[in-house]
Write a protein that holds these residues in place. Structure first.
Motif, PDB file in Angstrom:
ATOM      1  N   LYS A 165     -41.986  14.405   3.733  1.00 26.67           N
ATOM      2  CA  LYS A 165     -42.863  15.481   3.282  1.00 26.67           C
ATOM      3  C   LYS A 165     -43.049  15.433   1.768  1.00 26.67           C
ATOM      4  O   LYS A 165     -42.101  15.207   1.023  1.00 26.67           O
ATOM      5  N   THR A 166     -44.284  15.671   1.331  1.00 26.53           N
ATOM      6  CA  THR A 166     -44.560  15.772  -0.098  1.00 26.53           C
ATOM      7  C   THR A 166     -43.823  16.972  -0.675  1.00 26.53           C
ATOM      8  O   THR A 166     -43.780  18.036  -0.063  1.00 26.53           O
ATOM      9  N   PHE A 167     -43.230  16.801  -1.845  1.00 28.24           N
ATOM     10  CA  PHE A 167     -42.505  17.889  -2.503  1.00 28.24           C
ATOM     11  C   PHE A 167     -43.518  18.761  -3.242  1.00 28.24           C
ATOM     12  O   PHE A 167     -43.880  18.509  -4.379  1.00 28.24           O
ATOM     13  N   VAL A 168     -43.987  19.807  -2.574  1.00 27.09           N
ATOM     14  CA  VAL A 168     -44.997  20.702  -3.141  1.00 27.09           C
ATOM     15  C   VAL A 168     -44.326  21.708  -4.078  1.00 27.09           C
ATOM     16  O   VAL A 168     -43.241  22.206  -3.796  1.00 27.09           O
ATOM     17  N   ASN A 169     -44.987  21.990  -5.204  1.00 25.11           N
ATOM     18  CA  ASN A 169     -44.474  22.955  -6.188  1.00 25.11           C
ATOM     19  C   ASN A 169     -43.036  22.627  -6.602  1.00 25.11           C
ATOM     20  O   ASN A 169     -42.156  23.490  -6.635  1.00 25.11           O
ATOM     21  N   ASP A 170     -42.823  21.373  -6.910  1.00 30.58           N
ATOM     22  CA  ASP A 170     -41.484  20.910  -7.301  1.00 30.58           C
ATOM     23  C   ASP A 170     -41.147  21.376  -8.713  1.00 30.58           C
ATOM     24  O   ASP A 170     -41.757  20.942  -9.683  1.00 30.58           O
ATOM     25  N   SER A 171     -40.163  22.253  -8.815  1.00 29.96           N
ATOM     26  CA  SER A 171     -39.684  22.701 -10.130  1.00 29.96           C
ATOM     27  C   SER A 171     -38.232  22.311 -10.347  1.00 29.96           C
ATOM     28  O   SER A 171     -37.593  22.774 -11.285  1.00 29.96           O
ATOM     29  N   SER A 172     -37.702  21.481  -9.450  1.00 30.45           N
ATOM     30  CA  SER A 172     -36.298  21.087  -9.550  1.00 30.45           C
ATOM     31  C   SER A 172     -36.106  20.146 -10.721  1.00 30.45           C
ATOM     32  O   SER A 172     -36.702  19.071 -10.772  1.00 30.45           O
ATOM     33  N   GLY A 173     -35.283  20.546 -11.651  1.00 31.02           N
ATOM     34  CA  GLY A 173     -35.021  19.708 -12.806  1.00 31.02           C
ATOM     35  C   GLY A 173     -33.805  18.823 -12.595  1.00 31.02           C
ATOM     36  O   GLY A 173     -33.310  18.650 -11.475  1.00 31.02           O
ATOM     37  N   PHE A 174     -33.319  18.281 -13.682  1.00 30.51           N
ATOM     38  CA  PHE A 174     -32.202  17.339 -13.654  1.00 30.51           C
ATOM     39  C   PHE A 174     -30.976  17.951 -12.981  1.00 30.51           C
ATOM     40  O   PHE A 174     -30.320  17.314 -12.154  1.00 30.51           O
ATOM     41  N   ASP A 175     -30.655  19.189 -13.312  1.00 27.71           N
ATOM     42  CA  ASP A 175     -29.440  19.827 -12.791  1.00 27.71           C
ATOM     43  C   ASP A 175     -29.601  20.336 -11.367  1.00 27.71           C
ATOM     44  O   ASP A 175     -28.604  20.591 -10.690  1.00 27.71           O
ATOM     45  N   GLU A 176     -30.829  20.519 -10.914  1.00 26.34           N
ATOM     46  CA  GLU A 176     -31.062  21.022  -9.558  1.00 26.34           C
ATOM     47  C   GLU A 176     -31.048  19.910  -8.502  1.00 26.34           C
ATOM     48  O   GLU A 176     -31.252  20.190  -7.326  1.00 26.34           O
ATOM     49  N   ARG A 177     -30.826  18.678  -8.926  1.00 22.91           N
ATOM     50  CA  ARG A 177     -30.755  17.549  -7.989  1.00 22.91           C
ATOM     51  C   ARG A 177     -29.337  16.972  -8.052  1.00 22.91           C
ATOM     52  O   ARG A 177     -29.049  16.105  -8.881  1.00 22.91           O
ATOM     53  N   PRO A 178     -28.450  17.440  -7.193  1.00 20.98           N
ATOM     54  CA  PRO A 178     -27.024  17.080  -7.297  1.00 20.98           C
ATOM     55  C   PRO A 178     -26.697  15.623  -6.964  1.00 20.98           C
ATOM     56  O   PRO A 178     -25.711  15.088  -7.466  1.00 20.98           O
ATOM     57  N   THR A 179     -27.497  14.977  -6.111  1.00 23.86           N
ATOM     58  CA  THR A 179     -27.223  13.587  -5.735  1.00 23.86           C
ATOM     59  C   THR A 179     -27.754  12.661  -6.816  1.00 23.86           C
ATOM     60  O   THR A 179     -28.921  12.743  -7.203  1.00 23.86           O
ATOM     61  N   LEU A 180     -26.898  11.774  -7.318  1.00 24.97           N
ATOM     62  CA  LEU A 180     -27.329  10.844  -8.364  1.00 24.97           C
ATOM     63  C   LEU A 180     -28.238   9.761  -7.792  1.00 24.97           C
ATOM     64  O   LEU A 180     -29.329   9.515  -8.318  1.00 24.97           O
ATOM     65  N   LEU A 181     -27.808   9.124  -6.712  1.00 22.64           N
ATOM     66  CA  LEU A 181     -28.517   7.957  -6.174  1.00 22.64           C
ATOM     67  C   LEU A 181     -28.554   8.054  -4.657  1.00 22.64           C
ATOM     68  O   LEU A 181     -27.522   8.324  -4.027  1.00 22.64           O
ATOM     69  N   TYR A 182     -29.747   7.826  -4.075  1.00 20.22           N
ATOM     70  CA  TYR A 182     -29.927   8.067  -2.637  1.00 20.22           C
ATOM     71  C   TYR A 182     -30.512   6.841  -1.948  1.00 20.22           C
ATOM     72  O   TYR A 182     -31.478   6.237  -2.430  1.00 20.22           O
ATOM     73  N   PHE A 183     -29.921   6.495  -0.803  1.00 26.75           N
ATOM     74  CA  PHE A 183     -30.512   5.500   0.091  1.00 26.75           C
ATOM     75  C   PHE A 183     -30.132   5.851   1.519  1.00 26.75           C
ATOM     76  O   PHE A 183     -28.958   6.098   1.822  1.00 26.75           O
ATOM     77  N   GLN A 184     -31.138   5.859   2.400  1.00 25.11           N
ATOM     78  CA  GLN A 184     -30.889   6.042   3.826  1.00 25.11           C
ATOM     79  C   GLN A 184     -31.861   5.149   4.583  1.00 25.11           C
ATOM     80  O   GLN A 184     -33.076   5.263   4.428  1.00 25.11           O
ATOM     81  N   GLY A 185     -31.331   4.260   5.383  1.00 20.87           N
ATOM     82  CA  GLY A 185     -32.178   3.326   6.114  1.00 20.87           C
ATOM     83  C   GLY A 185     -31.343   2.246   6.762  1.00 20.87           C
ATOM     84  O   GLY A 185     -30.115   2.354   6.855  1.00 20.87           O
ATOM     85  N   ALA A 186     -32.015   1.186   7.182  1.00 20.55           N
ATOM     86  CA  ALA A 186     -31.315   0.064   7.810  1.00 20.55           C
ATOM     87  C   ALA A 186     -30.538  -0.699   6.742  1.00 20.55           C
ATOM     88  O   ALA A 186     -31.094  -1.072   5.706  1.00 20.55           O
ATOM     89  N   ILE A 187     -29.260  -0.904   6.977  1.00 24.39           N
ATOM     90  CA  ILE A 187     -28.395  -1.565   5.994  1.00 24.39           C
ATOM     91  C   ILE A 187     -28.302  -3.065   6.255  1.00 24.39           C
ATOM     92  O   ILE A 187     -28.266  -3.861   5.327  1.00 24.39           O
ATOM     93  N   TYR A 188     -28.279  -3.450   7.504  1.00 23.38           N
ATOM     94  CA  TYR A 188     -28.116  -4.863   7.850  1.00 23.38           C
ATOM     95  C   TYR A 188     -29.485  -5.465   8.153  1.00 23.38           C
ATOM     96  O   TYR A 188     -30.077  -5.212   9.193  1.00 23.38           O
ATOM     97  N   ARG A 189     -29.995  -6.251   7.200  1.00 22.42           N
ATOM     98  CA  ARG A 189     -31.309  -6.868   7.329  1.00 22.42           C
ATOM     99  C   ARG A 189     -31.202  -8.363   7.116  1.00 22.42           C
ATOM    100  O   ARG A 189     -30.234  -8.866   6.521  1.00 22.42           O
ATOM    101  N   LYS A 190     -32.222  -9.081   7.541  1.00 20.31           N
ATOM    102  CA  LYS A 190     -32.238 -10.532   7.356  1.00 20.31           C
ATOM    103  C   LYS A 190     -33.022 -10.885   6.104  1.00 20.31           C
ATOM    104  O   LYS A 190     -33.544 -10.017   5.408  1.00 20.31           O
ATOM    105  N   ASP A 191     -33.097 -12.166   5.820  1.00 21.85           N
ATOM    106  CA  ASP A 191     -33.822 -12.685   4.663  1.00 21.85           C
ATOM    107  C   ASP A 191     -33.333 -12.029   3.376  1.00 21.85           C
ATOM    108  O   ASP A 191     -32.139 -11.875   3.169  1.00 21.85           O
TER     109      ASP A 191
END
Length: 475
Positions: A279-305
């Motif tokens: 979903k598009t983040f509509v009316n996003d006012s979250s600043g640096f401190d309002e985003r607690p996760t530093l680095l995010y990845f979610q998906g397939a971990i085991y890939r080829k090539d």
């Protein structure tokens, strides 16, 4: 004698005087003329905004010789040309369009027939003013640009259409800048690539065979050798059988990962964005401190090539307390979970998978989560006019897998630098939005503009190919 000397002296003095007077008049007159000219409004010398990126023959092209100019001075002009506007859009007409497009009336089996629309045999195209056939959801959507571009072309000649007019459909191919091939190749691959008994060949393969036979028999293809044909193949596995036969055309792709360099390359083809799934983040006012996760990845971990790096990064980052790195998919509640995760993260990893690109980059942009791109062979949409370094961080694969390198790099980004990139993400997110009706400088219009910038090179190749053909002077 004295009188003669005086006369001679007076005569000599007169020459410098008249010379100085004449020189002064020459200097002053242009200033007086220019002052009178500059005091009046010069209306006819203003270049309309919509023509700024026009690269079609016989239209003005603004000078782009700014290599020595600081980047800080370039960014505002780009925003002026591509930013949002409150102006009332003009009605679309070929004479006002940046790009004149001829579209083949292919049978429905190549396009909307793949969505279940048959037209009762009465029409090639659905009446989209009454009802628009729906495109399937889920992962199908990420490669759906074929659907949105076709809708935009079909509506470009509606008498009551208002909105952007980067491309307009023309009925005579000789008037066109490019020829559009409306084959929903990604959908064909996703839905019909498997052989279903009693068939011995898949529908997807049969459609490609029919398409090649049709195109190569057309006068439009013969006229240009196919060079001015737009062929959509956004899914990495779409057009597998036809691509080697239709390679002179302009492919619209996600990347070049599964193409031979002579078949697809950045010189002749267009890289287009995926349609984001979160979903598009509509009316996003979250600043640096309002985003607690530093680095995010979610998906397939085991890939080829090239995607094997995902596994290496997982082991390097899994114990970092403010890093989310886990397996995930679109099934169940996967998209909603990814939306919440990206909306609460400062940085989002975009790592090479089976191919150099992925939808994850455009999910991150829609979330205003600063993308960290680890994909050495990635190609990016509209990069000739858009500086991704202003809102993305690029890391070489060889550096990313060095122990401690990536996490130290990300932790070292200051609040001010992150905020600057976050703000820029909110400015550019519209360039990656697919929608109908299309809006000014959304993904559809940006793709058409990218195609338009290829037209001069196409014409050069076509014209050069005709050098020896007029009177059959070739051996």
């Amino acid at each position: 004698m004295a009188n003669r000397n005086i006369q001679q002296y007076g005569h000599v003095c007169r020459k410098p005087f008249f010379f100085s007077l004449s020189f002064a008049i020459i200097l002053v007159l242009p200033y007086l003329f220019f002052w009178d000219y500059a005091g009046k409004p010069v209306v006819n010398h203003v270049l309309p905004k919509e023509k700024i990126f026009s690269v079609i023959e016989n239209r003005g092209i603004p000078a782009r010789d700014h290599d020595a100019e600081p980047l800080s001075f370039r960014e505002p002009s780009f925003l002026d040309q591509f930013g949002a506007t409150d102006e009332e859009p003009e009605r679309c007409h070929p004479s006002k369009a940046l790009l004149k497009v001829f579209m083949y009336d292919l049978p429905p089996e190549f396009h909307f027939g793949l969505l279940g629309w048959d037209g009762d045999g009465k029409s090639v195209w659905p009446d989209i003013q009454t009802k628009i056939p729906k495109y399937p959801g889920g992962l199908n959507l990420q490669h759906s640009l074929e659907y949105w571009l076709t809708l935009d072309l079909l509506s470009s000649r509606f008498p009551n259409r208002s909105g952007p007019c980067s491309a307009a459909r023309v009925e005579d191919s000789r008037e066109a800048d490019v020829v559009f091939v409306p084959f929903f190749s990604s959908l064909s691959y996703n839905r019909h690539s498997k052989v279903k008994p009693p068939q011995t060949v898949s529908i997807n393969k049969l459609l490609q065979q029919k398409l090649v036979q049709f195109l190569t028999a057309q006068q439009e293809w013969k006229r240009s050798g196919g060079r001015d044909h737009i062929i959509m193949a956004h899914h990495p596995n779409s057009m597998l059988d036809a691509r080697s036969k239709l390679w002179p055309g302009m492919f619209v792709l996600a990347d070049f990962g599964r193409y031979a360099p002579h078949v697809a390359n950045v010189e002749k083809d267009v890289i287009a964005p995926y349609r984001h799934l979160i979903k598009t983040f509509v009316n996003d006012s979250s600043g640096f401190d309002e985003r607690p996760t530093l680095l995010y990845f979610q998906g397939a971990i085991y890939r080829k090539d090239g995607g094997s790096i995902r596994q290496e990064l997982f082991y390097l980052l899994r114990d970092e307390k403010d890093v989310h790195f886990s397996f995930g998919s679109v099934v169940a509640n996967g998209i909603n979970e990814a939306s919440r995760g990206m909306h609460s993260a400062k940085f989002c990893l975009n790592i090479a998978g089976d191919t150099p690109s992925s939808n994850r980059l455009f999910d991150a942009i829609a979330s205003h989560c600063v993308p960290v791109i680890i994909s050495d062979d990635i190609e990016l949409p509209y990069e000739d006019v858009l500086d991704y370094s202003k809102f993305c961080i690029f890391v070489r694969t060889s550096d990313a897998i060095r122990e401690g390198f990536l996490i130290k790099l990300i932790r070292g980004v200051s609040r001010e630098d992150w905020t600057r990139m976050w703000q820029r993400l909110k400015e550019v997110e519209g360039f990656f939005e697919f929608q109908y009706p299309s809006k000014k400088n959304d993904a559809i219009q940006m793709i058409w503009q990218a195609v338009a910038r290829k037209v001069p090179a196409i014409r050069l190749k076509v014209h050069r190919s005709r050098r020896f053909s007029q009177f059959n002077t070739q051996r």
